[in-house]
Design a protein around this motif. Structure first.
Motif, PDB file in Angstrom:
ATOM      1  N   MET A  75     -12.665  15.855  43.913  1.00 48.13           N
ATOM      2  CA  MET A  75     -12.830  17.057  44.729  1.00 48.13           C
ATOM      3  C   MET A  75     -12.640  16.704  46.203  1.00 48.13           C
ATOM      4  O   MET A  75     -12.853  15.563  46.614  1.00 48.13           O
ATOM      5  CB  MET A  75     -14.223  17.657  44.523  1.00 48.13           C
ATOM      6  CG  MET A  75     -14.537  18.049  43.094  1.00 48.13           C
ATOM      7  SD  MET A  75     -16.164  18.847  42.960  1.00 48.13           S
ATOM      8  CE  MET A  75     -16.344  18.940  41.173  1.00 48.13           C
ATOM      9  N   SER A  76     -12.226  17.686  46.992  1.00 45.05           N
ATOM     10  CA  SER A  76     -12.175  17.493  48.442  1.00 45.05           C
ATOM     11  C   SER A  76     -13.598  17.535  48.978  1.00 45.05           C
ATOM     12  O   SER A  76     -14.395  18.389  48.600  1.00 45.05           O
ATOM     13  CB  SER A  76     -11.328  18.580  49.088  1.00 45.05           C
ATOM     14  OG  SER A  76      -9.982  18.467  48.713  1.00 45.05           O
ATOM     15  N   VAL A  88      -5.976  17.542  48.426  1.00 41.28           N
ATOM     16  CA  VAL A  88      -4.957  18.582  48.532  1.00 41.28           C
ATOM     17  C   VAL A  88      -3.646  17.963  49.003  1.00 41.28           C
ATOM     18  O   VAL A  88      -3.598  17.304  50.045  1.00 41.28           O
ATOM     19  CB  VAL A  88      -5.400  19.691  49.503  1.00 41.28           C
ATOM     20  CG1 VAL A  88      -4.308  20.746  49.638  1.00 41.28           C
ATOM     21  CG2 VAL A  88      -6.684  20.329  49.019  1.00 41.28           C
ATOM     22  N   ALA A  89      -2.590  18.169  48.233  1.00 45.77           N
ATOM     23  CA  ALA A  89      -1.308  17.536  48.549  1.00 45.77           C
ATOM     24  C   ALA A  89      -0.481  18.347  49.542  1.00 45.77           C
ATOM     25  O   ALA A  89       0.337  17.797  50.268  1.00 45.77           O
ATOM     26  CB  ALA A  89      -0.498  17.331  47.273  1.00 45.77           C
ATOM     27  N   VAL A 150     -10.946  21.445  43.839  1.00 42.75           N
ATOM     28  CA  VAL A 150      -9.552  21.868  43.899  1.00 42.75           C
ATOM     29  C   VAL A 150      -8.893  21.875  42.520  1.00 42.75           C
ATOM     30  O   VAL A 150      -8.173  22.813  42.161  1.00 42.75           O
ATOM     31  CB  VAL A 150      -8.749  20.944  44.843  1.00 42.75           C
ATOM     32  CG1 VAL A 150      -7.309  21.427  44.953  1.00 42.75           C
ATOM     33  CG2 VAL A 150      -9.394  20.894  46.210  1.00 42.75           C
ATOM     34  N   LEU A 151      -9.139  20.862  41.729  1.00 46.21           N
ATOM     35  CA  LEU A 151      -8.460  20.715  40.443  1.00 46.21           C
ATOM     36  C   LEU A 151      -9.189  21.407  39.300  1.00 46.21           C
ATOM     37  O   LEU A 151      -8.658  21.473  38.188  1.00 46.21           O
ATOM     38  CB  LEU A 151      -8.274  19.232  40.114  1.00 46.21           C
ATOM     39  CG  LEU A 151      -7.465  18.413  41.131  1.00 46.21           C
ATOM     40  CD1 LEU A 151      -7.347  16.967  40.679  1.00 46.21           C
ATOM     41  CD2 LEU A 151      -6.091  19.025  41.360  1.00 46.21           C
ATOM     42  N   GLY A 152     -10.384  21.916  39.567  1.00 46.54           N
ATOM     43  CA  GLY A 152     -11.159  22.556  38.510  1.00 46.54           C
ATOM     44  C   GLY A 152     -11.319  24.043  38.730  1.00 46.54           C
ATOM     45  O   GLY A 152     -10.392  24.825  38.551  1.00 46.54           O
TER      46      GLY A 152
END
Length: 276
Positions: A75-76, A88-89, A150-152
């Protein structure tokens, strides 16, 4: 207490604002019991060359190993006004994007965004905890950790951080049932926009007050908070006296700090929260 796991980094905090050495540690204990993820924390006696050096609060750093332990490694992680880790890319500033959507006037768009992008149980629990302990810097954006999944779930949640100005330790007495009713100038935007977006909605405000009621009954109506403070002080009193002799500060003896917590802060807060 014994450490529950090994740590890579830690702080030794002096509890400058509270010479009784109790307020911060008890506040963190309440945070954990309330369901917030916290670092390991306990009192330590520090010696140098077999001589007393000071009474400190051992506080685990929320570093990579801590984030892995509690499931935040992907997570960020925004702490103390800086990004500790950001997965975050793309070039979008995720924090500014989140903030911009919530600092607008109340309306359906803001409400929908808050619902879709906030870990609401976490936010309400954090808000109630801060109202209970009255951390006088709760509204300051650098005194909390902002975590973005971010990914969840894509939701943001808040973790407690830097709560040394708490439990009346700075001499301030909060006379509001809810600190969210107090104006704080620029901090309304910079520090508590994520909370205001919920508090200004009737259903979420009611949920907040229900949670605050539960915490108030647990720690104030039963006087359990006083028991926690007194129990810790009975274990650190001798070292607290040595500490203030070696490092004079803030004009209070350990007993005076303890009395400030019990007879001023606690008495005022209990009267407000238990009867509301």
């Amino acid at each position: 207490p014994d450490m529950t796991r090994s740590v890579d980094e830690f702080h030794l905090d002096s509890d400058y604002l509270d010479s009784s050495g109790t307020a911060v540690t008890v506040a963190w204990q309440i945070a954990q019991e309330a369901g917030l993820d916290i670092p390991q924390i306990f009192k330590v006696r520090l010696e140098g060359n077999s001589e007393f050096y000071g009474l400190y609060t051992f506080l685990e750093e929320d570093d990579k190993s801590w984030r892995e332990e509690f499931g935040y490694e992907n997570m960020s992680y925004h702490g103390t006004d800086k990004v500790k880790t950001n997965i975050v890319a793309d070039p979008v500033n995720e924090f500014q994007q989140w903030k911009a959507a919530l600092v607008v006037p109340r309306g359906s768009a803001r409400r929908d965004y808050a619902i879709d992008n906030s870990d609401i149980p976490n936010m309400i629990n954090y808000m109630a905890f801060m109202a209970l302990i009255h951390n006088c810097e709760w509204h300051n954006g650098k005194n909390m950790i902002k975590v973005h999944d971010v990914l969840g779930t894509n939701r943001w949640k808040i973790l407690a951080h830097d709560i040394d100005c708490t439990m009346g330790s700075a001499g301030n007495i909060d006379r509001q049932i809810s600190p969210f009713d107090e104006p704080f100038g620029g901090y309304d935007v910079e520090g508590r926009f994520q909370f205001s977006a919920l508090y200004e909605e009737r259903d979420f405000r009611e949920a907040y007050y229900r949670r605050l009621r539960t915490l108030s009954d647990e720690y104030y109506a039963s006087d359990r908070y006083l028991d926690m403070i007194q129990d810790l002080y009975s274990r650190v009193e001798a070292d607290a006296l040595l500490d203030v002799q070696k490092w004079p500060r803030y004009g209070r003896s350990p007993q005076q700090s303890l009395d400030n917590i019990r007879l001023q802060y606690y008495k005022t807060k209990k009267d407000l929260l238990v009867r509301y």
